[in-house]
Scaffold this motif. Structure first.
Motif, PDB file in Angstrom:
ATOM      1  N   SER A 192     -10.003  10.021  63.212  1.00 52.15           N
ATOM      2  CA  SER A 192      -9.814   8.720  62.560  1.00 52.15           C
ATOM      3  C   SER A 192      -8.714   8.775  61.509  1.00 52.15           C
ATOM      4  N   ILE A 193      -8.737   9.808  60.683  1.00 55.11           N
ATOM      5  CA  ILE A 193      -7.736   9.936  59.621  1.00 55.11           C
ATOM      6  C   ILE A 193      -6.332  10.092  60.205  1.00 55.11           C
ATOM      7  N   LEU A 194      -6.201  10.950  61.193  1.00 48.80           N
ATOM      8  CA  LEU A 194      -4.886  11.193  61.797  1.00 48.80           C
ATOM      9  C   LEU A 194      -4.353   9.951  62.507  1.00 48.80           C
ATOM     10  N   MET A 195      -5.192   9.287  63.297  1.00 49.49           N
ATOM     11  CA  MET A 195      -4.725   8.101  64.023  1.00 49.49           C
ATOM     12  C   MET A 195      -4.318   6.986  63.069  1.00 49.49           C
ATOM     13  N   ALA A 196      -5.105   6.787  62.009  1.00 46.00           N
ATOM     14  CA  ALA A 196      -4.758   5.761  61.028  1.00 46.00           C
ATOM     15  C   ALA A 196      -3.405   6.048  60.393  1.00 46.00           C
ATOM     16  N   THR A 197      -3.141   7.307  60.117  1.00 44.72           N
ATOM     17  CA  THR A 197      -1.867   7.698  59.503  1.00 44.72           C
ATOM     18  C   THR A 197      -0.693   7.307  60.384  1.00 44.72           C
ATOM     19  N   TRP A 198      -0.753   7.664  61.667  1.00 43.84           N
ATOM     20  CA  TRP A 198       0.392   7.385  62.557  1.00 43.84           C
ATOM     21  C   TRP A 198       0.562   5.886  62.800  1.00 43.84           C
ATOM     22  N   LEU A 199      -0.532   5.139  62.892  1.00 38.76           N
ATOM     23  CA  LEU A 199      -0.412   3.691  63.096  1.00 38.76           C
ATOM     24  C   LEU A 199       0.178   3.008  61.870  1.00 38.76           C
ATOM     25  N   PHE A 200      -0.228   3.437  60.672  1.00 39.24           N
ATOM     26  CA  PHE A 200       0.325   2.851  59.449  1.00 39.24           C
ATOM     27  C   PHE A 200       1.823   3.147  59.332  1.00 39.24           C
ATOM     28  N   VAL A 201       2.228   4.351  59.678  1.00 40.73           N
ATOM     29  CA  VAL A 201       3.652   4.699  59.628  1.00 40.73           C
ATOM     30  C   VAL A 201       4.431   3.847  60.624  1.00 40.73           C
ATOM     31  N   ASN A 202       3.903   3.704  61.830  1.00 43.30           N
ATOM     32  CA  ASN A 202       4.580   2.879  62.840  1.00 43.30           C
ATOM     33  C   ASN A 202       4.735   1.436  62.359  1.00 43.30           C
ATOM     34  N   ALA A 203       3.646   0.892  61.813  1.00 42.74           N
ATOM     35  CA  ALA A 203       3.692  -0.492  61.334  1.00 42.74           C
ATOM     36  C   ALA A 203       4.698  -0.641  60.195  1.00 42.74           C
ATOM     37  N   ALA A 204       4.729   0.349  59.301  1.00 43.85           N
ATOM     38  CA  ALA A 204       5.661   0.293  58.163  1.00 43.85           C
ATOM     39  C   ALA A 204       7.105   0.351  58.632  1.00 43.85           C
ATOM     40  N   VAL A 205       7.389   1.228  59.602  1.00 45.15           N
ATOM     41  CA  VAL A 205       8.764   1.364  60.112  1.00 45.15           C
ATOM     42  C   VAL A 205       9.199   0.079  60.814  1.00 45.15           C
ATOM     43  N   LEU A 206       8.346  -0.455  61.679  1.00 43.03           N
ATOM     44  CA  LEU A 206       8.693  -1.689  62.402  1.00 43.03           C
ATOM     45  C   LEU A 206       8.835  -2.864  61.442  1.00 43.03           C
ATOM     46  N   GLY A 207       7.996  -2.887  60.396  1.00 45.29           N
ATOM     47  CA  GLY A 207       8.077  -3.977  59.429  1.00 45.29           C
ATOM     48  C   GLY A 207       9.297  -3.891  58.533  1.00 45.29           C
ATOM     49  N   ALA A 208       9.655  -2.674  58.112  1.00 48.51           N
ATOM     50  CA  ALA A 208      10.754  -2.498  57.152  1.00 48.51           C
ATOM     51  C   ALA A 208      12.115  -2.426  57.833  1.00 48.51           C
ATOM     52  N   LYS A 209      12.185  -1.804  58.989  1.00 47.56           N
ATOM     53  CA  LYS A 209      13.469  -1.569  59.653  1.00 47.56           C
ATOM     54  C   LYS A 209      13.701  -2.416  60.895  1.00 47.56           C
ATOM     55  N   GLY A 210      12.656  -3.135  61.340  1.00 51.81           N
ATOM     56  CA  GLY A 210      12.786  -3.909  62.567  1.00 51.81           C
ATOM     57  C   GLY A 210      13.615  -5.167  62.398  1.00 51.81           C
ATOM     58  N   VAL A 211      14.354  -5.495  63.441  1.00 48.89           N
ATOM     59  CA  VAL A 211      15.157  -6.716  63.476  1.00 48.89           C
ATOM     60  C   VAL A 211      14.567  -7.635  64.543  1.00 48.89           C
ATOM     61  N   ALA A 212      14.259  -8.867  64.160  1.00 48.12           N
ATOM     62  CA  ALA A 212      13.654  -9.816  65.102  1.00 48.12           C
ATOM     63  C   ALA A 212      14.633 -10.166  66.216  1.00 48.12           C
ATOM     64  N   VAL A 213      14.140 -10.167  67.445  1.00 43.67           N
ATOM     65  CA  VAL A 213      14.931 -10.552  68.618  1.00 43.67           C
ATOM     66  C   VAL A 213      14.171 -11.687  69.294  1.00 43.67           C
ATOM     67  N   PRO A 214      14.537 -12.947  69.043  1.00 43.36           N
ATOM     68  CA  PRO A 214      13.755 -14.096  69.514  1.00 43.36           C
ATOM     69  C   PRO A 214      13.465 -14.097  71.019  1.00 43.36           C
ATOM     70  N   GLY A 215      14.434 -13.731  71.828  1.00 43.07           N
ATOM     71  CA  GLY A 215      14.235 -13.763  73.276  1.00 43.07           C
ATOM     72  C   GLY A 215      13.582 -12.519  73.832  1.00 43.07           C
ATOM     73  N   GLY A 216      13.351 -11.546  72.984  1.00 48.50           N
ATOM     74  CA  GLY A 216      12.763 -10.291  73.447  1.00 48.50           C
ATOM     75  C   GLY A 216      13.832  -9.257  73.746  1.00 48.50           C
ATOM     76  N   VAL A 217      13.554  -8.009  73.448  1.00 49.65           N
ATOM     77  CA  VAL A 217      14.506  -6.917  73.675  1.00 49.65           C
ATOM     78  C   VAL A 217      14.600  -6.624  75.161  1.00 49.65           C
TER      79      VAL A 217
END
Length: 407
Positions: A336-361
């Protein structure tokens, strides 16, 4: 009379094919939903070859889980009436019917019906295979043998993904019809393989078929020796268990929610529920969408996605070796601890560095955010690490723990 085999590893090896069917379904959908054959044939939008709408695709994917949920509720009645062995064989037959419908699908409605029927099989086998193995296996080997159910799922995912990947270059509907049809093969092997396996001795005892119960114990635990102390001990334990059951008040499903049993019921239910809600199914079904957001395309996308399935297979092995030593609860907590860590990092990276693509990548409308460079590598790495954390923890333990609660 068909000759029966009592080697517990052979018994588990055949029975867990039922888990492999679940894995086959997961990766066949994962590898296919990004393919042109699927997108063009089941297209719903005005733009050609964009596939079903996002909500419809969610419904297609979830239809198997819906069938599985319904069948899991009924599987106990079927198993108690006809036996664990026949219930699993029935599941194999249902899977074949579902695969015929899915592979012959002419429209989305037919595809959903076929996947619901496939779900009936998954519901029956997911519920009854761990019970069947746990009622036959000696206590010292029970954890690893029941946990092998999860290993079979990972192998099913891996094998079907590469079959689907190999068929992705085919033109037209053959790209998805052939992989979906090939899913029938393991179910046929499971059906005929179960014929040479014994029935659960506990189920036989519950039907007062004591002679058959003892023969199974001699076959499995005594290795043909009726005077084996293992056989005498198991036979005595089954008798004691059955006497307690029959001396108790009339037992129904409502009994599970009485103060005496509510804690066990809660743990059994939520171990499976949280295993699904960890996000692992999303990573299995929709990993191609995640990696599309990370900038991967074409064959590179599918090959990179397949790496996580290899990780899934390899990282399940440590659990099979050490789970009976480490214990269930510490393993679940660490996962549980390990999975939560990787999901939070993924969400943070996509939220902070992600660029919206309206039509989809890359034309995939579900992939609405794109990351590049180091952020892309972080998303891919954390996705792999998430799978590597789930595979030796919640994956196998979620199958091992619930059957043990009633023992």
């Amino acid at each position: 009379m068909v000759k029966q085999f009592g080697n517990i590893y052979l018994i588990a090896g055949i029975a867990i094919i039922g888990g492999g069917l679940f894995g086959f379904d997961i990766s066949s959908m994962s590898a296919i939903i990004a393919g042109q054959g699927y997108l063009c044939y089941f297209n719903q939008g005005n733009t050609p070859c964009t596939g079903p709408s996002s909500s419809t695709q969610g419904g297609i994917t979830a239809s198997m889980a819906a069938g599985s949920w319904l069948a899991s509720l009924c599987s106990g009645f079927v198993s108690d009436a006809f036996g664990r062995k026949k219930a699993i064989m029935l599941g194999a037959l249902i899977w074949v019917v579902g695969c015929i419908i899915v592979s012959a699908s002419q429209n989305i409605a037919m595809l959903i019906v076929g996947r619901i029927i496939n779900g009936f099989c998954v519901g029956i086998c997911s519920a009854q295979v761990p019970v069947y193995i746990s009622e036959l296996a000696p206590p010292t080997k029970r954890g690893r043998l029941v946990g092998a159910q999860q290993w079979a799922i990972t192998w099913g995912i891996l094998i079907m993904f590469y079959i689907s990947y190999g068929c992705s270059s085919l033109k037209g509907s053959a790209a998805f019809r052939i992989p979906w049809a090939l899913q029938m093969i393991p179910a046929i092997i499971l059906f005929f393989g179960m014929m040479v396996l014994p029935e659960s001795p506990r189920w036989l005892a519950s039907k007062d078929r004591w002679e058959e119960c003892e023969r199974v114990l001699v076959l499995v635990h005594g290795h043909g020796d009726p005077n084996s102390p293992w056989v005498a001990r198991e036979f005595r334990e089954i008798k004691e268990w059955l006497e307690i059951e029959r001396q108790s008040k009339q037992i129904s499903y409502l009994t599970l929610f009485t103060p005496r049993y509510i804690n066990r019921t809660h743990i059994g239910l939520f171990t499976q529920i949280w295993s699904q809600l960890t996000g692992m199914n999303v990573m299995m079904y929709y990993i191609t969408y995640v990696f599309t957001m990370a900038g991967l395309t074409g064959s590179t996308l599918l090959l990179s996605s397949s790496i996580q399935y290899v990780i899934n297979v390899a990282m399940t092995v440590p659990a099979l070796i050490w789970i009976d030593r480490v214990g269930r609860r510490p393993t679940l907590l660490a996962g549980s601890i390990l999975m939560a860590t990787w999901l939070f990092v993924n969400a943070a990276v996509l939220g902070a560095k992600g660029v919206a693509v309206p039509g989809g990548v890359g034309g995939i409308k579900e992939a609405k955010v794109q990351v590049t460079g180091a952020a892309s590598k972080a998303v891919i790495a954390c996705s792999y690490l998430f799978v590597a954390s789930y595979a030796p923890t919640w994956g196998p333990v979620s199958w091992i723990y619930p059957p043990e609660l009633g023992s």
